[in-house]
Design a protein around this motif. Structure first.
Motif, PDB file in Angstrom:
ATOM      1  N   ALA A  40      34.363  -2.180  19.406  1.00  0.00           N
ATOM      2  CA  ALA A  40      35.774  -2.273  19.048  1.00  0.00           C
ATOM      3  C   ALA A  40      36.180  -3.671  18.592  1.00  0.00           C
ATOM      4  O   ALA A  40      37.361  -3.920  18.350  1.00  0.00           O
ATOM      5  N   SER A  41      35.202  -4.566  18.450  1.00  0.00           N
ATOM      6  CA  SER A  41      35.526  -5.959  18.142  1.00  0.00           C
ATOM      7  C   SER A  41      35.335  -6.262  16.656  1.00  0.00           C
ATOM      8  O   SER A  41      34.339  -5.841  16.055  1.00  0.00           O
ATOM      9  N   PRO A  42      36.220  -7.046  16.069  1.00  0.00           N
ATOM     10  CA  PRO A  42      36.039  -7.422  14.655  1.00  0.00           C
ATOM     11  C   PRO A  42      34.894  -8.401  14.427  1.00  0.00           C
ATOM     12  O   PRO A  42      34.504  -8.620  13.286  1.00  0.00           O
ATOM     13  N   ILE A  43      34.334  -8.967  15.501  1.00  0.00           N
ATOM     14  CA  ILE A  43      33.224  -9.920  15.327  1.00  0.00           C
ATOM     15  C   ILE A  43      31.859  -9.270  15.559  1.00  0.00           C
ATOM     16  O   ILE A  43      30.846  -9.966  15.605  1.00  0.00           O
ATOM     17  N   LYS A  44      31.819  -7.937  15.676  1.00  0.00           N
ATOM     18  CA  LYS A  44      30.539  -7.257  15.911  1.00  0.00           C
ATOM     19  C   LYS A  44      29.546  -7.550  14.800  1.00  0.00           C
ATOM     20  O   LYS A  44      28.364  -7.849  15.062  1.00  0.00           O
ATOM     21  N   THR A  45      29.966  -7.461  13.541  1.00  0.00           N
ATOM     22  CA  THR A  45      29.048  -7.698  12.428  1.00  0.00           C
ATOM     23  C   THR A  45      28.525  -9.126  12.460  1.00  0.00           C
ATOM     24  O   THR A  45      27.333  -9.369  12.205  1.00  0.00           O
ATOM     25  N   GLN A  46      29.384 -10.076  12.784  1.00  0.00           N
ATOM     26  CA  GLN A  46      28.957 -11.468  12.880  1.00  0.00           C
ATOM     27  C   GLN A  46      27.893 -11.634  13.950  1.00  0.00           C
ATOM     28  O   GLN A  46      26.882 -12.322  13.747  1.00  0.00           O
ATOM     29  N   PHE A  47      28.084 -10.971  15.097  1.00  0.00           N
ATOM     30  CA  PHE A  47      27.092 -11.046  16.173  1.00  0.00           C
ATOM     31  C   PHE A  47      25.777 -10.416  15.735  1.00  0.00           C
ATOM     32  O   PHE A  47      24.700 -11.009  15.909  1.00  0.00           O
ATOM     33  N   ASP A  48      25.832  -9.223  15.194  1.00  0.00           N
ATOM     34  CA  ASP A  48      24.613  -8.524  14.788  1.00  0.00           C
ATOM     35  C   ASP A  48      23.838  -9.310  13.740  1.00  0.00           C
ATOM     36  O   ASP A  48      22.602  -9.401  13.803  1.00  0.00           O
ATOM     37  N   ASP A  49      24.535  -9.890  12.766  1.00  0.00           N
ATOM     38  CA  ASP A  49      23.865 -10.661  11.720  1.00  0.00           C
ATOM     39  C   ASP A  49      23.201 -11.905  12.298  1.00  0.00           C
ATOM     40  O   ASP A  49      22.067 -12.250  11.919  1.00  0.00           O
ATOM     41  N   LEU A  50      23.890 -12.572  13.224  1.00  0.00           N
ATOM     42  CA  LEU A  50      23.313 -13.783  13.816  1.00  0.00           C
ATOM     43  C   LEU A  50      22.105 -13.449  14.682  1.00  0.00           C
ATOM     44  O   LEU A  50      21.089 -14.155  14.649  1.00  0.00           O
ATOM     45  N   LEU A  51      22.184 -12.369  15.445  1.00  0.00           N
ATOM     46  CA  LEU A  51      21.033 -11.971  16.266  1.00  0.00           C
ATOM     47  C   LEU A  51      19.828 -11.669  15.389  1.00  0.00           C
ATOM     48  O   LEU A  51      18.701 -12.111  15.685  1.00  0.00           O
ATOM     49  N   ALA A  52      20.031 -10.946  14.294  1.00  0.00           N
ATOM     50  CA  ALA A  52      18.921 -10.641  13.383  1.00  0.00           C
ATOM     51  C   ALA A  52      18.335 -11.921  12.795  1.00  0.00           C
ATOM     52  O   ALA A  52      17.108 -12.042  12.645  1.00  0.00           O
ATOM     53  N   THR A  53      19.185 -12.889  12.478  1.00  0.00           N
ATOM     54  CA  THR A  53      18.714 -14.155  11.911  1.00  0.00           C
ATOM     55  C   THR A  53      17.860 -14.922  12.923  1.00  0.00           C
ATOM     56  O   THR A  53      16.796 -15.448  12.581  1.00  0.00           O
ATOM     57  N   VAL A  54      18.315 -14.987  14.178  1.00  0.00           N
ATOM     58  CA  VAL A  54      17.569 -15.714  15.213  1.00  0.00           C
ATOM     59  C   VAL A  54      16.214 -15.059  15.453  1.00  0.00           C
ATOM     60  O   VAL A  54      15.172 -15.732  15.533  1.00  0.00           O
ATOM     61  N   LEU A  55      16.192 -13.743  15.560  1.00  0.00           N
ATOM     62  CA  LEU A  55      14.931 -13.043  15.812  1.00  0.00           C
ATOM     63  C   LEU A  55      13.958 -13.247  14.661  1.00  0.00           C
ATOM     64  O   LEU A  55      12.761 -13.518  14.876  1.00  0.00           O
ATOM     65  N   ASP A  56      14.452 -13.136  13.452  1.00  0.00           N
ATOM     66  CA  ASP A  56      13.581 -13.290  12.277  1.00  0.00           C
ATOM     67  C   ASP A  56      13.070 -14.721  12.151  1.00  0.00           C
ATOM     68  O   ASP A  56      11.875 -14.934  11.881  1.00  0.00           O
ATOM     69  N   LYS A  57      13.921 -15.687  12.370  1.00  0.00           N
ATOM     70  CA  LYS A  57      13.537 -17.089  12.215  1.00  0.00           C
ATOM     71  C   LYS A  57      12.440 -17.492  13.193  1.00  0.00           C
ATOM     72  O   LYS A  57      11.553 -18.293  12.855  1.00  0.00           O
ATOM     73  N   HIS A  58      12.464 -16.911  14.388  1.00  0.00           N
ATOM     74  CA  HIS A  58      11.506 -17.303  15.425  1.00  0.00           C
ATOM     75  C   HIS A  58      10.375 -16.295  15.605  1.00  0.00           C
ATOM     76  O   HIS A  58       9.548 -16.444  16.516  1.00  0.00           O
ATOM     77  N   GLY A  59      10.312 -15.285  14.746  1.00  0.00           N
ATOM     78  CA  GLY A  59       9.220 -14.320  14.833  1.00  0.00           C
ATOM     79  C   GLY A  59       9.221 -13.534  16.131  1.00  0.00           C
ATOM     80  O   GLY A  59       8.164 -13.259  16.706  1.00  0.00           O
ATOM     81  N   ILE A  60      10.405 -13.136  16.575  1.00  0.00           N
ATOM     82  CA  ILE A  60      10.558 -12.412  17.841  1.00  0.00           C
ATOM     83  C   ILE A  60      10.675 -10.924  17.550  1.00  0.00           C
ATOM     84  O   ILE A  60      11.394 -10.524  16.619  1.00  0.00           O
ATOM     85  N   PRO A  61      10.001 -10.070  18.310  1.00  0.00           N
ATOM     86  CA  PRO A  61      10.110  -8.624  18.092  1.00  0.00           C
ATOM     87  C   PRO A  61      11.559  -8.162  18.187  1.00  0.00           C
ATOM     88  O   PRO A  61      12.397  -8.816  18.812  1.00  0.00           O
ATOM     89  N   PRO A  62      11.886  -7.022  17.560  1.00  0.00           N
ATOM     90  CA  PRO A  62      13.277  -6.552  17.523  1.00  0.00           C
ATOM     91  C   PRO A  62      13.883  -6.406  18.920  1.00  0.00           C
ATOM     92  O   PRO A  62      13.253  -5.873  19.843  1.00  0.00           O
TER      93      PRO A  62
END
Length: 385
Positions: free
Chosen positions: A145-167
């Motif tokens: 229900a939060s307007p910042i959900k997309t911002q959170f999801d995008d940042l989490l995907a960026t951190v995982l990808d940058k550090h080679g961490i499994p999903p």
């Protein structure tokens, strides 16, 4: 011996339960390393653990006074992690631990354990997740229900990808690990019949010690909202409620409030930035508290009745449990008027039945085992070398 990494947040309620465990593991001959912000480095170093210092992201504290503030605080947690994770990973380059113990909000723990393929133990400084109590489900619903959900999801995907961490998904951070340390006796925990042998309920790890502080007199009422919440109006309400009473009052107002701002104080009340809480609680007759888990458990270890004034969902869960088990009273922040605070303290000072229930809970706390039992559980899950 083994190399054990302990990861936590730099706030007192998260790091305090882990310090006696670090000290116990070091005393048993293990090497313990702790990534840490400068604000807590000295406290960690005193345990004998190795401090792996990082520089935290500059930020302002967020007062969690509603769902949207809670969502922003969760996003800030991920933004903090984005800033410190490269530093933490660099500190462990060529020196990976044999096992990771991480606070439930120290998300670097599950990320690095998944990347490195090392075992992990979750450290629950709050109520632990199980099939019967799933705080993560609440967090996920909050973000839907939060307007910042997309911002959170995008940042989490960026951190995982940058550090080679499994999903990983947001809910994954709130799920139990293969093994879990819980800093409560089982009898206090919500839905305690839903936990299996993946959990060790070790109780609070910092016992009360009456030798560490001299009380100004008895009976004693101790008031604290922890180290994060800053609410001068609440402390002024307490001063109004308790002025001229037959008991002494100690206010611990936190690092962000100037105690002299409340002067002149009446003769029976004193105010401090911070006090040695376990030692103070050993002399306390009633504790007015925000119902943070660390504070609640230290009160139970000293058999002190509580007036809980919770502000966050997790604190409300703890406050509800305090009242359900007959260990104190609970007031919503809007209800914490001088009259209501005064009445709640008066009732608890004279309540023999509550004191009897607290003595029984103190026995459960002592039987839980504390830091030595936590260290036993950690050693039992070290990989063979």
């Amino acid at each position: 011996m083994a190399h054990i990494a302990i990861l936590s947040l730099p706030e007192a309620g998260h790091i305090n339960p882990t310090l006696p465990i670090a000290r116990e593991l070091v005393a048993r001959g293990h090497r313990v390393s702790c990534p840490a912000a400068p604000s807590v480095a000295d406290r960690i170093r005193e345990t004998g653990a190795e401090v792996l210092r990082y520089e935290p992201r500059p930020s302002e504290p967020i007062v969690i006074d509603g769902m949207e503030a809670a969502a922003r605080a969760t996003l800030a947690l991920l933004q903090d992690l984005e800033h410190v994770l490269p530093q933490i990973e660099a500190r462990y380059a060529g020196d990976r631990p044999d096992l990771i113990v991480n606070d439930w909000l120290a998300w670097a723990g599950p990320m690095l354990a998944a990347k490195w393929g090392v075992p992990r133990i979750q450290s629950w400084s709050a109520h632990a997740a199980s099939e019967g109590y799933d705080f993560g489900r609440f967090v996920v619903a909050m973000f839907e229900a939060s307007p910042i959900k997309t911002q959170f999801d995008d940042l989490l995907a960026t951190v995982l990808d940058k550090h080679g961490i499994p999903p990983l998904e947001l809910h994954d951070f709130y799920r139990p690990a293969e093994f879990n340390l819980v800093y409560q006796p089982r009898s206090f925990h919500v839905h305690n019949d839903t936990f299996d042998d993946r959990y060790a309920f070790v109780g609070p790890t910092r016992p009360s010690d009456p030798r560490g502080w001299t009380p100004p007199g008895r009976p004693l009422v101790y008031v604290s909202l922890g180290t994060i919440i800053s609410d001068p109006a609440f402390f002024r309400a307490c001063i109004q409620a308790f002025t001229g009473r037959h008991y002494r009052v100690v206010l611990s107002v936190g690092p962000d409030i100037d105690p002299t701002a409340f002067e002149p104080l009446p003769a029976n009340i004193e105010a401090h930035h911070q006090v040695p809480q376990p030692a103070v609680l050993a002399h306390t007759d009633v504790f007015v508290t925000h119902a943070g888990m660390n504070s609640a458990m230290e009160a139970l270890a000293a058999a002190v009745p509580m007036v809980a004034v919770p502000t966050t969902p997790e604190q409300r869960t703890t406050a509800d449990r305090i009242t359900q088990l007959g260990l104190g009273r609970s007031l919503a922040p809007a209800e914490a008027t001088p009259d209501r605070l005064r009445d709640a303290v008066r009732e608890l000072l004279d309540d023999a039945a509550t004191k009897q229930r607290l003595r029984a809970m103190r026995r459960d706390v002592r039987d839980a085992g504390g830091a030595p039992r936590a260290a036993d559980a950690i050693e039992a899950r070290l990989p063979p070398r």
